[in-house]
Design a protein around this motif. Structure first.
Motif, PDB file in Angstrom:
ATOM      1  N   UNK A   1      -1.485   3.675  -4.390  1.00  0.00           N
ATOM      2  CA  UNK A   1      -2.549   4.681  -4.285  1.00  0.00           C
ATOM      3  C   UNK A   1      -3.909   3.968  -4.182  1.00  0.00           C
ATOM      4  N   UNK A   2      -4.751   4.441  -3.294  1.00  0.00           N
ATOM      5  CA  UNK A   2      -6.027   3.752  -3.150  1.00  0.00           C
ATOM      6  C   UNK A   2      -6.981   4.165  -4.277  1.00  0.00           C
ATOM      7  N   UNK A   3      -7.814   3.217  -4.654  1.00  0.00           N
ATOM      8  CA  UNK A   3      -8.796   3.517  -5.698  1.00  0.00           C
ATOM      9  C   UNK A   3      -9.990   4.211  -5.073  1.00  0.00           C
ATOM     10  N   UNK A   4     -10.718   4.958  -5.847  1.00  0.00           N
ATOM     11  CA  UNK A   4     -11.931   5.569  -5.326  1.00  0.00           C
ATOM     12  C   UNK A   4     -13.051   5.370  -6.330  1.00  0.00           C
ATOM     13  N   UNK A   5     -14.281   5.508  -5.847  1.00  0.00           N
ATOM     14  CA  UNK A   5     -15.408   5.325  -6.749  1.00  0.00           C
ATOM     15  C   UNK A   5     -15.417   6.424  -7.799  1.00  0.00           C
ATOM     16  N   UNK A   6     -15.788   6.048  -9.006  1.00  0.00           N
ATOM     17  CA  UNK A   6     -15.677   7.006 -10.087  1.00  0.00           C
ATOM     18  C   UNK A   6     -17.031   7.448 -10.643  1.00  0.00           C
ATOM     19  N   UNK A   7     -17.748   6.523 -11.248  1.00  0.00           N
ATOM     20  CA  UNK A   7     -18.942   6.917 -11.983  1.00  0.00           C
ATOM     21  C   UNK A   7     -20.164   6.826 -11.099  1.00  0.00           C
ATOM     22  N   UNK A   8     -20.113   7.538  -9.953  1.00  0.00           N
ATOM     23  CA  UNK A   8     -21.194   7.369  -8.996  1.00  0.00           C
ATOM     24  C   UNK A   8     -22.477   8.065  -9.448  1.00  0.00           C
TER      25      UNK A   8
ATOM     26  N   UNK B   1      -9.152   8.184 -14.006  1.00  0.00           N
ATOM     27  CA  UNK B   1      -9.014   6.976 -13.214  1.00  0.00           C
ATOM     28  C   UNK B   1      -7.829   7.163 -12.276  1.00  0.00           C
ATOM     29  N   UNK B   2      -8.128   7.189 -10.985  1.00  0.00           N
ATOM     30  CA  UNK B   2      -7.058   7.381  -9.998  1.00  0.00           C
ATOM     31  C   UNK B   2      -6.083   6.209 -10.114  1.00  0.00           C
ATOM     32  N   UNK B   3      -4.805   6.506 -10.208  1.00  0.00           N
ATOM     33  CA  UNK B   3      -3.828   5.420 -10.303  1.00  0.00           C
ATOM     34  C   UNK B   3      -3.398   5.156 -11.732  1.00  0.00           C
ATOM     35  N   UNK B   4      -4.051   5.788 -12.692  1.00  0.00           N
ATOM     36  CA  UNK B   4      -3.568   5.688 -14.068  1.00  0.00           C
ATOM     37  C   UNK B   4      -3.274   7.105 -14.552  1.00  0.00           C
ATOM     38  N   UNK B   5      -2.000   7.430 -14.623  1.00  0.00           N
ATOM     39  CA  UNK B   5      -1.566   8.812 -14.848  1.00  0.00           C
ATOM     40  C   UNK B   5      -1.777   9.247 -16.306  1.00  0.00           C
TER      41      UNK B   5
ATOM     42  N   UNK C   1     -18.096  -3.493  -7.564  1.00  0.00           N
ATOM     43  CA  UNK C   1     -17.396  -3.863  -8.809  1.00  0.00           C
ATOM     44  C   UNK C   1     -16.502  -2.713  -9.274  1.00  0.00           C
ATOM     45  N   UNK C   2     -17.030  -1.512  -9.200  1.00  0.00           N
ATOM     46  CA  UNK C   2     -16.265  -0.343  -9.649  1.00  0.00           C
ATOM     47  C   UNK C   2     -14.997  -0.153  -8.806  1.00  0.00           C
ATOM     48  N   UNK C   3     -15.163  -0.304  -7.511  1.00  0.00           N
ATOM     49  CA  UNK C   3     -14.007  -0.159  -6.619  1.00  0.00           C
ATOM     50  C   UNK C   3     -12.955  -1.214  -6.964  1.00  0.00           C
ATOM     51  N   UNK C   4     -13.417  -2.445  -7.265  1.00  0.00           N
ATOM     52  CA  UNK C   4     -12.468  -3.522  -7.577  1.00  0.00           C
ATOM     53  C   UNK C   4     -11.729  -3.258  -8.885  1.00  0.00           C
ATOM     54  N   UNK C   5     -12.437  -2.767  -9.889  1.00  0.00           N
ATOM     55  CA  UNK C   5     -11.768  -2.551 -11.181  1.00  0.00           C
ATOM     56  C   UNK C   5     -10.772  -1.390 -11.074  1.00  0.00           C
ATOM     57  N   UNK C   6     -11.151  -0.350 -10.342  1.00  0.00           N
ATOM     58  CA  UNK C   6     -10.249   0.797 -10.216  1.00  0.00           C
ATOM     59  C   UNK C   6      -9.029   0.440  -9.364  1.00  0.00           C
ATOM     60  N   UNK C   7      -9.249  -0.380  -8.360  1.00  0.00           N
ATOM     61  CA  UNK C   7      -8.123  -0.842  -7.533  1.00  0.00           C
ATOM     62  C   UNK C   7      -7.151  -1.675  -8.390  1.00  0.00           C
ATOM     63  N   UNK C   8      -7.713  -2.492  -9.261  1.00  0.00           N
ATOM     64  CA  UNK C   8      -6.880  -3.334 -10.133  1.00  0.00           C
ATOM     65  C   UNK C   8      -6.041  -2.455 -11.065  1.00  0.00           C
ATOM     66  N   UNK C   9      -6.680  -1.471 -11.673  1.00  0.00           N
ATOM     67  CA  UNK C   9      -5.949  -0.592 -12.594  1.00  0.00           C
ATOM     68  C   UNK C   9      -4.839   0.153 -11.847  1.00  0.00           C
ATOM     69  N   UNK C  10      -5.152   0.565 -10.609  1.00  0.00           N
ATOM     70  CA  UNK C  10      -4.164   1.336  -9.831  1.00  0.00           C
ATOM     71  C   UNK C  10      -3.025   0.458  -9.310  1.00  0.00           C
ATOM     72  N   UNK C  11      -3.199  -0.863  -9.377  1.00  0.00           N
ATOM     73  CA  UNK C  11      -2.198  -1.708  -8.712  1.00  0.00           C
ATOM     74  C   UNK C  11      -0.988  -2.036  -9.583  1.00  0.00           C
ATOM     75  N   UNK C  12      -0.860  -1.407 -10.731  1.00  0.00           N
ATOM     76  CA  UNK C  12       0.389  -1.504 -11.483  1.00  0.00           C
ATOM     77  C   UNK C  12       0.243  -2.130 -12.849  1.00  0.00           C
ATOM     78  N   UNK C  13       1.256  -1.902 -13.729  1.00  0.00           N
ATOM     79  CA  UNK C  13       1.154  -2.323 -15.125  1.00  0.00           C
ATOM     80  C   UNK C  13       0.973  -3.826 -15.308  1.00  0.00           C
ATOM     81  N   UNK C  14       1.475  -4.627 -14.367  1.00  0.00           N
ATOM     82  CA  UNK C  14       1.324  -6.084 -14.544  1.00  0.00           C
ATOM     83  C   UNK C  14      -0.136  -6.510 -14.412  1.00  0.00           C
TER      84      UNK C  14
END
Ligand code: ATP
Length: 356
Positions: free
Chosen positions: A1-8, A122-126, A320-333
């Motif tokens: 799932x793609x990350x999106x900007x959150x706290x804009x 946070x998109x990607x963290x259910x 930075x926000x996009x990178x952190x959200x993408x990281x969280x969405x990229x899986x538990x590892x």
């Protein structure tokens, strides 16, 4: 799932700092206690990788007691007053030395009257709700945190909740300004004036007066117990509003809101004053996990993104926000343990950097 900007959404108010001789911005850094050092170092490393034009000025805020008053060292105060902006890790108050709360001392020293606490899924963290998007503004200087307590006789204590017209008006006006500048159409004043008739009653009365200056923004009033119930059962009710409330209610409801999106490791905040702003995570120093490489730096990193937007460095914040959200969405590892992941603070930090 793609990350999106959150706290804009930006925070209301103006950044009064100016660039230094190198065209960069000096920002005071209080690393803090417990997990503070680990999460602050993560932010510094990510800023270096993202080439953010910020020069950190680390300061020591170990307090001393002067005439019974908890006092922050002068070099730290001078640095914050000069730079007008700071990023702060969590602070623990020294125990058994008669100190007042460190956080409260900082808020009072710099007149940080409003604490803005956004909370967004946070998109990607259910979690049970996918679309939480709340903004809570907490009165930051008085209320139940006034620290006025007495033993009347052994076994009987009294604690004073101080509410003043001046502090109430200031934070309520800020809430209306924040709603106006971020496109939220309603301010909900959260209170318990049914029981605390004079103290919360004054807060409500101030809100009724100030609302007259903002005819374009709806105002409503809610009892704190009712807000808790509604937040837990359908947080989307609060998606397009700003909530404003006395100090302790803000403390409790913001932790509740954090729980709706995955916990304290995710929620940022900004302490706003007339001249100075200090951005910090909502969470405390987490002594149970300090020094173990388990802490999630996301809340402090997102707080720093709020800070960058306040300084009009939006592109860096977005990246930075996009990178952190993408990281969280990229899986538990790639996630830390508080988000049911297996990553350490440093491997999570490195993943964010590789996603920049
Ligand atoms: P305070 O009284 O200072 O606000 P607190 O009692 O609310 O602090 P915290 O220090 O915020 O407590 O921690 C509450 C729980 O959340 C602890 O179990 C802690 O480990 C966890 N926690 C808090 N922040 C983080 C984080 N950044 N990463 C991982 N876990 C965290």
């Amino acid at each position: 799932m793609s990350a999106q900007r959150q706290y804009s959404s930006k925070v209301a108010g103006q950044y009064l700092g100016t660039p230094n001789a190198n065209g960069r911005y000096n920002v005071t850094l209080i690393k803090g206690d417990g997990i503070g050092e680990e999460i602050s170092n993560a932010v510094v490393k990510i800023y270096e990788a993202a080439k953010v034009p910020v020069d950190w000025e680390p300061v020591d805020v170990t307090p001393s007691l002067i005439n019974g008053v908890t006092t922050i060292p002068k070099p730290a105060v001078d640095s914050i007053n000069k730079n007008k902006i700071a990023l702060k890790g969590p602070l623990a108050t020294p125990i058994g030395k008669g100190h007042q709360s460190m956080n409260l001392t900082l808020r009072r020293t710099f007149g940080l009257f409003a604490n803005v606490r956004p909370c967004k899924s946070v998109v990607g963290y259910k979690t049970p709700y996918d679309n939480v998007d709340t903004v809570l503004i907490r009165e930051n200087t008085e209320g139940e945190y006034s620290g006025i307590e007495h033993i009347i006789v052994p076994g009987v204590v009294q604690s004073i909740k101080l509410i003043t017209k001046k502090a109430s008006e200031r934070v309520i006006r800020y809430a209306f300004e924040h709603a106006k500048s971020t496109g939220r159409h309603e301010v909900i004043v959260v209170h318990k004036a049914s029981i605390m008739k004079l103290s919360d009653g004054l807060f409500v009365q101030c809100a009724k007066e100030i609302a007259k200056d903002y005819p374009e923004i709806k105002v409503s009033f809610e009892l704190i117990d009712n807000t808790s119930l509604k937040l837990a059962s359908d947080p989307t009710t609060y998606s397009k509003v700003v909530m404003v409330m006395p100090n302790l209610y803000g403390d409790i409801l913001s932790d509740l809101s954090s729980g709706l999106i995955g916990g304290l490791g995710l929620t940022p905040s900004g302490n706003m004053g007339e001249k100075v702003c200090i951005f910090e995570a909502v969470h405390g120093s987490a002594p149970d996990i300090a020094g173990k490489g388990l802490a999630n730096p996301t809340a402090l990193l997102l707080s720093s993104c709020m800070m960058l937007r306040h300084m009009s460095l939006n592109d860096y914040a977005d990246r930075i926000e996009t990178a952190v959200l993408k990281t969280i969405a990229s899986g538990p590892e790639h996630r830390t343990g508080d988000l049911r992941g297996t990553a350490s603070t440093s491997s999570f930090t490195d993943s964010i950097i590789s996603n920049l």
